[in-house]
Motif scaffolding. Structure first.
Motif, PDB file in Angstrom:
ATOM      1  N   TYR A  38       6.738  67.630  15.986  1.00 28.33           N
ATOM      2  CA  TYR A  38       6.441  68.967  16.496  1.00 28.33           C
ATOM      3  C   TYR A  38       5.113  68.906  17.223  1.00 28.33           C
ATOM      4  CZ  TYR A  38       5.376  73.904  16.767  1.00 28.33           C
ATOM      5  OH  TYR A  38       5.072  75.145  17.242  1.00 28.33           O
ATOM      6  N   SER A  41       2.457  71.571  19.596  1.00 28.70           N
ATOM      7  CA  SER A  41       2.214  72.824  20.312  1.00 28.70           C
ATOM      8  C   SER A  41       0.978  72.659  21.170  1.00 28.70           C
ATOM      9  CB  SER A  41       2.049  73.969  19.328  1.00 28.70           C
ATOM     10  OG  SER A  41       0.944  73.725  18.515  1.00 28.70           O
ATOM     11  N   SER A  85       5.666  73.278  12.397  1.00 31.61           N
ATOM     12  CA  SER A  85       6.278  72.074  11.832  1.00 31.61           C
ATOM     13  C   SER A  85       7.177  72.447  10.663  1.00 31.61           C
ATOM     14  CB  SER A  85       5.203  71.100  11.344  1.00 31.61           C
ATOM     15  OG  SER A  85       3.926  71.564  11.601  1.00 31.61           O
ATOM     16  N   ILE A 122      -4.564  56.779  18.918  1.00 29.05           N
ATOM     17  CA  ILE A 122      -5.712  56.660  18.004  1.00 29.05           C
ATOM     18  C   ILE A 122      -5.275  56.734  16.542  1.00 29.05           C
ATOM     19  CG2 ILE A 122      -6.209  59.153  18.286  1.00 29.05           C
ATOM     20  CD1 ILE A 122      -9.111  56.972  17.885  1.00 29.05           C
ATOM     21  N   PHE A 123      -4.215  57.515  16.279  1.00 27.96           N
ATOM     22  CA  PHE A 123      -3.803  57.732  14.894  1.00 27.96           C
ATOM     23  C   PHE A 123      -3.175  56.488  14.258  1.00 27.96           C
ATOM     24  CE2 PHE A 123      -3.396  62.179  16.631  1.00 27.96           C
ATOM     25  CZ  PHE A 123      -4.642  62.556  16.173  1.00 27.96           C
ATOM     26  N   LEU A 124      -2.702  55.573  15.112  1.00 25.85           N
ATOM     27  CA  LEU A 124      -2.129  54.345  14.551  1.00 25.85           C
ATOM     28  C   LEU A 124      -3.191  53.615  13.725  1.00 25.85           C
ATOM     29  CD1 LEU A 124      -0.110  52.959  17.603  1.00 25.85           C
ATOM     30  CD2 LEU A 124       0.763  54.235  15.661  1.00 25.85           C
ATOM     31  N   ASN A 125      -4.460  53.747  14.162  1.00 30.87           N
ATOM     32  CA  ASN A 125      -5.555  53.054  13.459  1.00 30.87           C
ATOM     33  C   ASN A 125      -5.717  53.528  12.017  1.00 30.87           C
ATOM     34  OD1 ASN A 125      -6.145  51.837  15.872  1.00 30.87           O
ATOM     35  ND2 ASN A 125      -7.618  53.398  16.466  1.00 30.87           N
ATOM     36  N   TYR A 126      -5.264  54.743  11.732  1.00 34.37           N
ATOM     37  CA  TYR A 126      -5.482  55.296  10.395  1.00 34.37           C
ATOM     38  C   TYR A 126      -4.287  55.062   9.468  1.00 34.37           C
ATOM     39  CZ  TYR A 126      -8.949  57.798  13.183  1.00 34.37           C
ATOM     40  OH  TYR A 126      -9.971  58.108  14.036  1.00 34.37           O
ATOM     41  N   LEU A 127      -3.261  54.374   9.976  1.00 35.94           N
ATOM     42  CA  LEU A 127      -2.066  54.163   9.152  1.00 35.94           C
ATOM     43  C   LEU A 127      -2.189  52.894   8.315  1.00 35.94           C
ATOM     44  CD1 LEU A 127       0.782  55.036  11.675  1.00 35.94           C
ATOM     45  CD2 LEU A 127      -0.030  56.404   9.763  1.00 35.94           C
ATOM     46  N   TYR A 131       3.232  50.520   7.800  1.00 36.61           N
ATOM     47  CA  TYR A 131       3.862  51.234   8.920  1.00 36.61           C
ATOM     48  C   TYR A 131       3.873  50.412  10.206  1.00 36.61           C
ATOM     49  CZ  TYR A 131       4.121  55.241   5.937  1.00 36.61           C
ATOM     50  OH  TYR A 131       4.442  56.075   4.904  1.00 36.61           O
ATOM     51  N   ILE A 161       5.898  60.171   9.161  1.00 35.20           N
ATOM     52  CA  ILE A 161       4.479  60.337   9.480  1.00 35.20           C
ATOM     53  C   ILE A 161       4.390  60.938  10.873  1.00 35.20           C
ATOM     54  CG2 ILE A 161       2.258  59.173   9.768  1.00 35.20           C
ATOM     55  CD1 ILE A 161       3.360  58.999   6.969  1.00 35.20           C
ATOM     56  N   ARG A 162       3.908  62.145  10.931  1.00 37.84           N
ATOM     57  CA  ARG A 162       3.823  62.824  12.232  1.00 37.84           C
ATOM     58  C   ARG A 162       2.465  62.556  12.867  1.00 37.84           C
ATOM     59  NH1 ARG A 162       7.110  68.056  11.990  1.00 37.84           N
ATOM     60  NH2 ARG A 162       8.645  67.607  10.376  1.00 37.84           N
ATOM     61  N   LEU A 163       2.502  62.289  14.158  1.00 33.45           N
ATOM     62  CA  LEU A 163       1.258  62.015  14.870  1.00 33.45           C
ATOM     63  C   LEU A 163       0.843  63.191  15.748  1.00 33.45           C
ATOM     64  CD1 LEU A 163       2.032  58.325  15.887  1.00 33.45           C
ATOM     65  CD2 LEU A 163       0.890  59.135  13.852  1.00 33.45           C
ATOM     66  N   THR A 164       1.727  64.165  15.904  1.00 31.65           N
ATOM     67  CA  THR A 164       1.379  65.352  16.703  1.00 31.65           C
ATOM     68  C   THR A 164       1.502  66.583  15.814  1.00 31.65           C
ATOM     69  OG1 THR A 164       3.656  65.612  17.396  1.00 31.65           O
ATOM     70  CG2 THR A 164       2.236  64.353  18.864  1.00 31.65           C
ATOM     71  N   TYR A 165       0.984  67.680  16.273  1.00 32.44           N
ATOM     72  CA  TYR A 165       1.171  68.942  15.561  1.00 32.44           C
ATOM     73  C   TYR A 165       1.019  70.110  16.524  1.00 32.44           C
ATOM     74  CZ  TYR A 165      -3.976  69.080  15.533  1.00 32.44           C
ATOM     75  OH  TYR A 165      -5.306  69.076  15.896  1.00 32.44           O
TER      76      TYR A 165
END
Lengths: 483, 590
Positions: free
Chosen positions: A284, A286, A329, A437-442, A446, A479-483
């Motif tokens: 999801y 927005s 979401s 960028i969020f891949l770095n925090y997984l 994953y 794991i959602r990377l957007t919101y």
């Protein structure tokens, strides 16, 4: 026992402020009493209001998945903080006393039933077409397309490199006429082209030379779409002028792109409906769409039986953001009675009226993971062919299974089980935020043997196809990377 | 299909679109591609169409040039789409990942979007929303991190504190790279906070960055980094060197770290020269907070030396230096637990008069002269806080001599550290009817300290007695304001309520209501009776006071549920006249 927990109440809330205020009501003991009906379909109570007023609030769970909140307060938010507070109280196991359902709630329930019945009758009745009005509308649309063509020519005559701010604003203002000519879709498409040069947030005039070049190429791509829409649109509208009874479904994609407003009855008549469907939301996002001053929420869903991907769209004007609720979401599976499908190709838009919710289970995730493309290059060929159509979806969402995510010269890429790679990117035309960028925090798990929900992006300048990560479907969670 | 040729054609048509379609007609660079395209068309007919498009552009009228150029672009773009290459060439490396197995909770968009908005701009009620989000765990979602990082750069101190202390730490090692990127060596308040956070979440991994901050950071950054830097077990010769650094902060941190190596002779000597030299202020506090007896003894000896210098000083400059050093050193030594320190405290007290005399003699005409009570103020402040009972008693006995400025600090200290009995014994003297100006000022300072005190603070009950005796209405109200430790005082007031009530209408009627609240917290039954009596007193008594009556009437109307029930019960027992007067305030009993 009603299924209400705090997470569900959070989801029902129109915004974070409402959540905060509702919780505050409970902390300050503002409720005079909590009541529940004998059949456990209604919770109600009284809450201290401003001054001497006491608000009577209730939440009706006659349809447990779509509770109706009612309150005597003047708030235009639904549910208001009083109804949310009532639900939080229930979720927090406050003591609810069994009471009779108030008379006015019973009356309102009956009204609701009558209205639903009427709507269902309306849905099955054929639509009456006012041929004269339709003719007038189509003529205006055709004139609108001529106007759009003029604007497009003006842009090209000037040359993209010579478009200064005044010219752009002038084109923007002139394009407003398209809205009046019943062509909101065409208008949006033109704006998306114009926006390459106008969007202040991207700082066009401050961009470096390389970025500007990419922007020109993307603008050419968008203008080609506008051109194609004008051509196909004219053909479609001329045909409609000759045959007022023409089924818009025949050229549904064109009609949608022009801005046809589809009523559920239209979709039902056109047979664009599917019964008993289970959808799970995969992603999801927005974002604010400045030219229309509205917030757009795009949901990506998967049909749990067929694996087909669908999208939902919500549009809320900025000035109505307090009153209109965005679904946002969704973490539960929607069990939909009737799914209405808009004309479209790779990820068509869908809507539904009634649904039940259930938790997303591990077996659902296993199912979703099985629907993913295993072979990146081979699997994407079909999609590429659809992307090449001028009016096709240029940023389709796909489900890709990967062996690993690696870094190739500092840039992330997916590697499939045949060791073929697909570069990952942050670039996208659809308004999605940056996600790499969020891949770095997984956590490490994953990065191997998972499934990615990604939006494809074709870079005309470099002639390369990339994917923008939206979510990762793991064995136990999404794991959602957007919101 | 020949991609290079197609790319070249696209580059040229693109160039014309950027330049403007008016220049597109018979463009030589574009026209040169017609023949190669025709040749390729034998294998792929689509090239014929592109060649046709170029020729049309050359032949068409000016009016249709724009459309022809758009058509050509559309055709080329459509073909390019089929050629997209998903491959990425180059050497593979492992992608960065979080070392934690924890996937942070995935909050709904509805919760995250307002946070994004709040972090990105000036939204009213910002902190309330953010605190609420922290409480609900909404911030435990990595998708909000970019907004948190960008908000940090302009955050107010309060917001910065929340983000650095509550929002970021749970992400642990996952964010060390971002933190390192954010920290600038300039050493702003934010940089130092983030450096501390970096060290907190990854004490080992952050050492390299901390070393770099020591090397390249600004003075402030260097000092902060030194405090976080790990020191090896060997004697840290570098730290000894840093005790000679130019920057005071750096020297201060070096002393702090050296405390752990105090057994070494070199370190002992470094502290000795620090105490005797320019670093007295930044080394003696480190000695005080350590448990090292040798260093404590060293501090006592050095302070003794300062006292001797002070007693022998003659000139202004010499005296200023000696007294400054003595008083700084004594402020720490006087609080040390070792016997020699306590003995020294009594010695210095014996020398008080001499010291005062020398101070007055040498400095009274100097701009550095503080006040006549400066020496006694400093000595008493230290002695009262000393751990020895004897020295503390000696200090307390000197309280009547101290200045008004020092009085408040000592009162606050005594209030929180000493018994309620001692506080009354030592300070009640100031509450007798003050005669002179100075006494009055001292009384007001203490009274304010009383009024501002925490309502739950426990006081000796003799205070109320004293306040009533002196008809000190403010003191009475301050003592009884919602307090809960006045059982005997309340009884005292209830038994003398008439004289007590007389106090209020004079100048502070509102204080009475505060007292009532204090009563209600103690015991609603007795207090209600007292409140009704008070109402009766102001409504019908000799000292009738309508304002007071209205205040009490409204107060009773707003009583919370529990005392309200008790109130109604007791009102029923009251006489008819009182009951009927209460109806004026919306209170009815049958």
């Amino acid at each position: 026992m009603l299924k209400i927990d705090t997470q569900r109440v959070d989801e029902l809330a129109p915004n974070a402020n409402a959540i905060k205020n509702a919780r505050k009501l409970l902390q300050q003991n503002k409720f005079y009493g909590f009541y529940i009906s004998k059949d456990q379909t209604l919770i109600f109570g009284e809450c201290e209001g401003s001054g001497d007023s006491v608000y009577e609030c209730s939440v009706d769970f006659i349809n447990e998945d779509e509770p109706i909140s009612r309150c005597s307060c003047p708030s235009r938010q639904f549910p208001c903080k009083h109804c949310l507070g009532l639900m939080y109280a229930y979720a927090n196991l406050e003591r609810f006393v069994t009471e009779k359902i108030p008379e006015d709630v019973l009356r309102k329930r009956q009204k609701l039933l009558d209205r639903a019945k009427k709507r269902s009758e309306n849905l099955s009745q054929p639509k009456n077409i006012d041929k004269e009005a339709l003719k007038k509308k189509v003529e205006e649309q055709l004139a609108g397309l001529d106007h759009l063509e003029k604007l497009m020519h003006e842009m090209v005559r000037h040359g993209f490199g010579n478009l200064n701010f005044d010219t752009l604003i002038d084109l923007f203002n002139q394009s407003q006429r398209l809205k009046e000519a019943y062509l909101p879709g065409a208008h949006k498409l033109f704006l998306s082209c114009l926006n390459h040069f106008l969007r202040v947030d991207y700082g066009y005039y401050n961009r470096n030379a390389e970025d500007k070049e990419a922007l020109y190429s993307s603008a050419i791509d968008h203008l080609s779409r506008v051109n194609s829409l004008i051509k196909h649109g004219r053909k479609y509208l001329s045909q409609q002028l000759k045959e007022p009874d023409l089924n818009p479904q025949r050229d549904g994609v064109i009609a949608t792109l022009l801005g046809q407003v589809w009523q559920l009855r239209d979709l039902k008549t056109a047979g664009l409906i599917e019964g008993r469907v289970e959808l799970a939301q995969l992603a999801y996002n927005s974002y604010p769409y400045m030219p229309y001053e509205e917030t757009i929420g795009i949901g990506t869903w998967i049909h749990l039986k067929t694996g087909k991907l669908y999208s939902t769209q919500e549009m809320v004007p900025f000035n109505a953001s307090n009153q209109m609720k965005m679904e946002g979401s969704q973490f539960q599976v929607q069990e939909i009675k009737e799914l209405f499908i808009y004309p479209g190709d790779i990820t068509p838009r869908v809507r539904w009226e009634e649904s039940k919710k259930r938790d997303l289970k591990k077996k659902d995730l296993t199912k979703i993971r099985k629907f993913a493309q295993v072979n990146i290059v081979g699997g994407l060929n079909d999609i590429k062919n659809q992307m090449k159509a001028p009016l096709g979806d240029k940023n389709p969402v796909v489900l890709i299974q990967y062996k690993k995510i690696v870094s190739v010269e500092g840039k992330p890429a997916l590697v499939d089980f045949k060791d073929q790679r697909l570069g990952l990117t942050d670039a996208c035309d659809s308004g999605d935020p940056k996600t790499l960028i969020f891949l770095n925090y997984l956590p490490k798990q994953y990065f191997h043997n998972q499934v990615m929900v990604a939006r494809l992006h074709f870079d005309i300048e470099k002639g390369s196809l990339h994917a923008k990560p939206l979510s990762i479907v793991g064995e136990d969670d999404i794991i959602r990377l957007t919101y | 299909m020949s991609i290079p040729l197609l790319d070249q054609v696209f580059q040229e048509s693109r160039r014309l679109t950027i330049a403007g379609s008016r220049l597109a007609k018979k463009d030589t660079r574009l026209t040169t591609f017609v023949d190669p395209l025709r040749k390729l068309a034998k294998k792929a007919p689509v090239f014929d169409k592109i060649a046709d498009g170029i020729e049309l552009l050359n032949e068409t009228s000016d009016e249709h040039l724009a459309q022809a150029l758009i058509e050509l672009n559309s055709l080329i773009v459509a073909v390019l789409y089929t050629q997209g290459d998903p491959g990425v060439s180059g050497e593979e490396q492992e992608h960065r990942y979080s070392e934690s197995d924890l996937v942070y909770s995935q909050a709904p968009a509805k919760s995250l979007l307002p946070l994004k908005e709040v972090l990105g701009g000036s939204v009213s009620g910002k902190m309330g929303l953010l605190n609420d989000a922290v409480e609900r765990g909404v911030f435990l979602d990595f998708r909000i991190l970019p907004d948190v990082f960008s908000a940090l750069t302009y955050a107010s101190p309060v917001l910065m504190k929340l983000l650095v202390e509550q929002v970021l730490p749970p992400f642990g090692k996952a964010i060390t790279v971002e933190l390192e990127e954010l920290i600038s060596m300039k050493g702003s308040a934010l940089d130092i906070k983030l450096l501390k956070l970096l060290h907190q979440i990854d004490p080992d991994g952050s050492q390299e960055f901390i070393e770099a901050a020591v090397e390249h950071g600004s003075k402030k950054m260097k000092a902060a980094a030194l405090a976080l830097r790990r020191v090896s077990d060997d004697l840290p010769s570098e730290l000894l060197e840093q005790t000679q650094a130019k920057t005071k902060n750096v020297r201060s941190v070096a002393y702090e770290k050296l405390i752990d190596f105090a057994d070494s002779e070199a370190v002992f000597q470094a502290f000795k020269s620090g105490l005797e030299g320019k670093d007295l202020g930044i080394s003696i506090d480190k000695i005080f907070s350590s448990d090292n007896q040798d260093l404590h003894q060293l501090a006592v000896e050095v302070t003794q030396g300062f006292m001797e210098s002070a007693l022998e000083s003659e000139g202004e400059k010499e005296a200023k230096k000696a007294f400054d050093k003595l008083l700084i050193a004594f402020s720490w030594v006087g609080k040390m637990k070792i016997k020699s320190a306590q003995d020294f405290a009594l010695i210095i007290l014996k020398e008080k008069a001499k010291l005062e005399k020398i101070y007055d003699k040498c400095l009274s005409k100097s701009k550095h002269y503080k006040s006549k009570t400066y020496i006694v103020d400093q000595l008493v402040t230290t002695l009262v806080k000393s751990p020895g009972k004897k020295t503390q008693k000696a200090g307390l006995d000197l309280i009547p001599q101290i200045s008004k400025e020092c009085l408040k600090e000592l009162f606050e200290f005594s209030k929180s550290e000493l018994s309620v009995k001692v506080v009354f014994d030592q300070f009640s003297g100031f509450f007798h009817k003050p005669a002179g100006r100075l006494e009055k000022e001292k009384y007001e300072i203490l009274l304010n300290a009383f009024v501002e005190s925490d309502r739950l603070h426990k006081w000796d009950s003799r205070w109320t007695e004293l306040a009533l005796k002196h008809e000190d209405v403010i003191l009475v109200a301050a003592l009884l304001k919602k307090g809960k430790s006045f059982d005997s005082s309340v009884e005292l007031i209830q038994s003398n309520y008439k004289s007590f009530l007389k106090l209020f209408p004079v100048s502070h009627p509102h204080l009475l209501l505060h007292v009532f609240l204090g009563f209600l917290e103690k015991d609603s039954g007795e207090s209600i009776l007292f409140i009704i009596e008070a109402f009766n007193h102001f409504a019908f008594g000799k000292n009738k006071n309508l304002d007071m009556e209205i205040d009490i009437g409204n107060f009773c109307y707003d009583l919370p549920d529990e005392p309200r029930a008790e109130f109604k019960k007791q009102l029923q027992a009251a006489n008819k006249k009182i009951r009927s007067r209460f109806t004026n305030y919306g209170i009815y009993v049958s």
